[in-house]
Design an enzyme around this catalytic site. Structure first.
Site, PDB file in Angstrom:
ATOM      1  N   GLU A   1      -9.567 -13.382  -2.434  1.00 38.94           N
ATOM      2  CA  GLU A   1      -8.778 -13.778  -1.253  1.00 38.94           C
ATOM      3  C   GLU A   1      -9.451 -14.953  -0.578  1.00 38.94           C
ATOM      4  OE1 GLU A   1      -7.037 -10.924   1.497  1.00 38.94           O
ATOM      5  OE2 GLU A   1      -7.748 -12.147   3.178  1.00 38.94           O
TER       6      GLU A   1
ATOM      7  N   ASP B   1     -11.729 -12.279   9.943  1.00 35.60           N
ATOM      8  CA  ASP B   1     -10.710 -12.464   8.900  1.00 35.60           C
ATOM      9  C   ASP B   1      -9.385 -12.851   9.548  1.00 35.60           C
ATOM     10  OD1 ASP B   1      -9.353 -10.207   6.350  1.00 35.60           O
ATOM     11  OD2 ASP B   1      -9.250 -12.382   6.586  1.00 35.60           O
TER      12      ASP B   1
ATOM     13  N   HIS C   1     -11.591 -14.252   2.544  1.00 37.40           N
ATOM     14  CA  HIS C   1     -12.771 -13.409   2.339  1.00 37.40           C
ATOM     15  C   HIS C   1     -13.947 -14.194   1.766  1.00 37.40           C
ATOM     16  CE1 HIS C   1      -9.990  -9.631   2.136  1.00 37.40           C
ATOM     17  NE2 HIS C   1      -9.868 -10.306   3.253  1.00 37.40           N
TER      18      HIS C   1
ATOM     19  N   MET D   1       2.722  -5.868  -7.592  1.00 39.14           N
ATOM     20  CA  MET D   1       1.406  -5.294  -7.293  1.00 39.14           C
ATOM     21  C   MET D   1       1.552  -4.133  -6.319  1.00 39.14           C
ATOM     22  SD  MET D   1      -1.066  -5.315  -4.658  1.00 39.14           S
ATOM     23  CE  MET D   1      -1.270  -6.847  -3.754  1.00 39.14           C
TER      24      MET D   1
ATOM     25  N   GLU E   1     -10.777  -6.511  -5.134  1.00 42.64           N
ATOM     26  CA  GLU E   1     -10.778  -7.514  -4.074  1.00 42.64           C
ATOM     27  C   GLU E   1     -12.020  -7.371  -3.210  1.00 42.64           C
ATOM     28  OE1 GLU E   1      -7.224  -7.782  -1.807  1.00 42.64           O
ATOM     29  OE2 GLU E   1      -8.206  -8.752  -0.114  1.00 42.64           O
TER      30      GLU E   1
ATOM     31  N   LYS F   1     -14.657  -8.473  -0.051  1.00 45.04           N
ATOM     32  CA  LYS F   1     -14.726  -8.973   1.335  1.00 45.04           C
ATOM     33  C   LYS F   1     -16.129  -8.662   1.849  1.00 45.04           C
ATOM     34  CE  LYS F   1     -12.301  -8.819   5.813  1.00 45.04           C
ATOM     35  NZ  LYS F   1     -11.202  -8.161   6.582  1.00 45.04           N
TER      36      LYS F   1
ATOM     37  N   ASP G   1      -5.023 -13.523  -3.587  1.00 44.60           N
ATOM     38  CA  ASP G   1      -4.514 -13.380  -2.208  1.00 44.60           C
ATOM     39  C   ASP G   1      -4.667 -14.716  -1.494  1.00 44.60           C
ATOM     40  OD1 ASP G   1      -5.303  -9.951  -1.064  1.00 44.60           O
ATOM     41  OD2 ASP G   1      -3.830 -10.764  -2.479  1.00 44.60           O
TER      42      ASP G   1
ATOM     43  N   ASP H   1      -1.459 -12.810   1.350  1.00 48.49           N
ATOM     44  CA  ASP H   1      -1.977 -11.705   2.157  1.00 48.49           C
ATOM     45  C   ASP H   1      -2.338 -12.299   3.505  1.00 48.49           C
ATOM     46  OD1 ASP H   1      -4.661  -9.234   1.864  1.00 48.49           O
ATOM     47  OD2 ASP H   1      -2.966  -9.461   3.219  1.00 48.49           O
TER      48      ASP H   1
ATOM     49  N   HIS I   1       0.883  -1.163   0.000  1.00 53.47           N
ATOM     50  CA  HIS I   1       0.000   0.000   0.000  1.00 53.47           C
ATOM     51  C   HIS I   1       0.924   1.216   0.000  1.00 53.47           C
ATOM     52  CE1 HIS I   1      -2.278  -3.084   2.319  1.00 53.47           C
ATOM     53  NE2 HIS I   1      -3.324  -2.567   1.751  1.00 53.47           N
TER      54      HIS I   1
ATOM     55  N   ASP J   1       2.369   1.928   3.369  1.00 49.18           N
ATOM     56  CA  ASP J   1       3.293   0.939   3.948  1.00 49.18           C
ATOM     57  C   ASP J   1       4.729   1.421   3.746  1.00 49.18           C
ATOM     58  OD1 ASP J   1       1.126  -0.769   4.452  1.00 49.18           O
ATOM     59  OD2 ASP J   1       1.366  -1.805   2.532  1.00 49.18           O
TER      60      ASP J   1
ATOM     61  N   ASP K   1      -6.641 -14.461   8.211  1.00 49.90           N
ATOM     62  CA  ASP K   1      -5.409 -14.273   7.415  1.00 49.90           C
ATOM     63  C   ASP K   1      -4.297 -15.217   7.882  1.00 49.90           C
ATOM     64  OD1 ASP K   1      -5.802 -10.639   7.065  1.00 49.90           O
ATOM     65  OD2 ASP K   1      -6.634 -12.302   5.903  1.00 49.90           O
TER      66      ASP K   1
HETATM   67  C1  DIG Z   1      -6.869  -7.066   2.768  1.00 52.50           C
HETATM   68  O1  DIG Z   1      -7.207  -8.384   2.426  1.00 52.50           O
HETATM   69  C2  DIG Z   1      -6.469  -6.308   1.539  1.00 52.50           C
HETATM   70  C3  DIG Z   1      -5.481  -5.238   1.860  1.00 52.50           C
HETATM   71  O2  DIG Z   1      -4.479  -5.828   2.631  1.00 52.50           O
HETATM   72  C4  DIG Z   1      -4.935  -4.880   0.515  1.00 52.50           C
HETATM   73  O3  DIG Z   1      -5.574  -3.744   0.058  1.00 52.50           O
HETATM   74  C5  DIG Z   1      -5.267  -6.037  -0.372  1.00 52.50           C
HETATM   75  C6  DIG Z   1      -4.044  -6.411  -1.152  1.00 52.50           C
HETATM   76  O4  DIG Z   1      -3.888  -7.755  -1.306  1.00 52.50           O
HETATM   77  N1  DIG Z   1      -5.801  -7.060   0.526  1.00 52.50           N
HETATM   78 MN    MN Z   2      -7.972 -10.810   4.647  1.00 53.56          MN
HETATM   79 MN    MN Z   3      -6.251  -9.275   0.641  1.00 50.12          MN
END
Ligand code: DIG
Ligand code: MN
Ligand code: MN
Length: 389
Positions: free
Chosen positions: A219, A257, A222, A90, A183, A185, A247, A289, A56, A59, A259
């Site tokens: 992802e 979530d 998600h 990315m 993406e 969620k 992801d 991710d 990001h 970051d 992760d």
């Molecule tokens: C969260 O799953 C999102 C953020 O971390 C980011 O914007 C995106 C990138 O993979 N995944």
């Molecule tokens: Mn996530």
């Molecule tokens: Mn993600």
């Protein structure tokens, strides 16, 4: 055959700065690990064998950095990339941390927020392209509501479309060969997030001015939070030519979530996902991710990163064994018989073919009586994954 599960650049394993840089803060606890700088993260990822690093904007460049500070930070980051050979496939924008985005970014009711989100995203796109990014991810973590009294959902979708149309036009105007990856969620951090699943995103993409530029970044956690089969979401994206990024992580369904480290929880689902990606020849990054357990120190973070990549490679080898297993392949052939003695259900429409289908005498009871040996097939997969086959 001796199989090394050591990551190599051709595996295209990538991690976001925010993943191995996660300091272990959660809604109920303060950080447990000291922050590590983007340059240190690049060297850590090189040490564990990653191909690339994603980010990001904030970051890398703090939101209040001066232009001079930004240039110094980017210069130092580029030097670390050159020293290690890591790529930046990315990039994305943080449109969720700063309080200004408390009610969303592109879908905020405040036009000043919507305008600022466009400004911030264009600047972040510039940074991503400067670092070599080819894919630009949009995760609308704050694009949602806690109460539907606050926002007309159609208006919210229109605002999302306006923003993405504008940013597609910006990329074209700048000559950026960026592919946008949306993406989904379903919730968290908002009570409900708009466009909550990969399927919803696929439908939304077709309403944009430049749908050819836009795909999805599904992802694992998600789709599973939404109670969906992640492989099926990925397969639909692939079928539509829209699997622009992915992801990878893991999730214990019915939780927030999590992760988790890739394949650390739902091994069977992870196996079928890896098999699919390898079977279809997906050539994009395998982006993790995810983050280490809050219990871990820096060595544990490295264990986490190594585990993500090692587990993928182990499942890739299992997929090769599946594809070469005579009993499994014989069963697959048996349960997918060729078209014989019936009008072909896959033939294109002609009136004659429709008449033939309508006239054919199907022996429904005999067809229904066929056993499909799915229990045997699924047990063979279990045996394979458990290492007893
Ligand atoms: C969260 O799953 C999102 C953020 O971390 C980011 O914007 C995106 C990138 O993979 N995944
Ligand atoms: Mn996530
Ligand atoms: Mn993600």
């Amino acid at each position: 055959m001796s199989t090394s599960y050591e990551p190599r650049p051709e595996h295209k394993f990538t991690f976001g700065l925010w993943t191995v840089g996660n300091v272990g803060r959660d809604p109920f606890g303060e950080p447990v690990r000291p922050p590590i700088s983007p340059v240190e993260i690049v060297h850590l990822l090189a040490e564990v064998g990653a191909y690339g690093v994603n980010l990001h904007d904030n970051d890398l460049v703090p939101i209040d950095a001066t232009p001079a500070e930004r240039d110094r930070i980017v210069r130092d980051f580029k030097r670390a990339l050159e020293e290690t050979g890591l790529k930046v496939p990315m990039a994305t924008t943080n449109l969720f941390t700063d309080p200004v985005f408390k009610d969303g970014a592109f879908t905020s009711n405040d036009p000043a927020v919507r305008a600022y989100a466009l400004q911030k995203t264009m600047q972040a796109m510039d940074l991503g392209v400067e670092l070599g990014a080819e894919t630009y991810v949009f995760w609308g973590g704050r694009e949602g509501t806690e109460s539907d009294a606050t926002k007309n959902p159609v208006e919210a979708i229109k605002r999302m479309r306006e923003a993405l149309n504008f940013l597609c036009a910006y990329a074209l105007d700048q000559g950026y060969a960026l592919k946008f990856a949306l993406e989904a969620k379903p919730n968290e951090p908002r009570g409900d997030i708009y466009l909550p699943t990969t399927g919803a995103m696929l439908g939304f993409i077709e309403t944009l001015d430049h749908p050819e530029m836009v795909g999805v970044n599904p992802e694992v956690a998600h789709e599973q939070m939404a109670g969906l089969n992640f492989l099926h979401a990925v397969a639909q994206a692939w079928d539509a030519g829209k699997l622009f990024h992915i992801d990878l992580n893991d999730q214990n369904p019915g939780r927030y979530d999590q992760d988790f480290r890739f394949a650390s929880h739902l091994w069977k689902q992870a196996f079928f996902l890896v098999k699919f990606l390898e079977d279809v020849g997906y050539e994009g990054p395998r982006h993790y991710d995810a983050h280490a357990y809050r219990t871990e120190d820096l060595d544990g973070v490295k264990d986490f990163a190594r585990g993500c990549m090692r587990s993928y490679l182990i499942l890739k080898e299992k997929a090769r064994q599946f594809n070469e297993d005579p009993e499994i392949q014989a069963l697959l052939a048996e349960i997918n018989p060729p078209v014989q003695g019936i009008p072909d259900p896959g033939a294109p429409y002609t009136r004659a073919h429709a008449e033939a289908l309508k006239a054919h005498a199907f022996d429904r009871r005999a067809i229904a009586a066929r056993g499909l040996a799915y229990e045997r097939l699924d047990q063979l997969v279990f045996d394979l994954l458990m290492g007893v086959r």
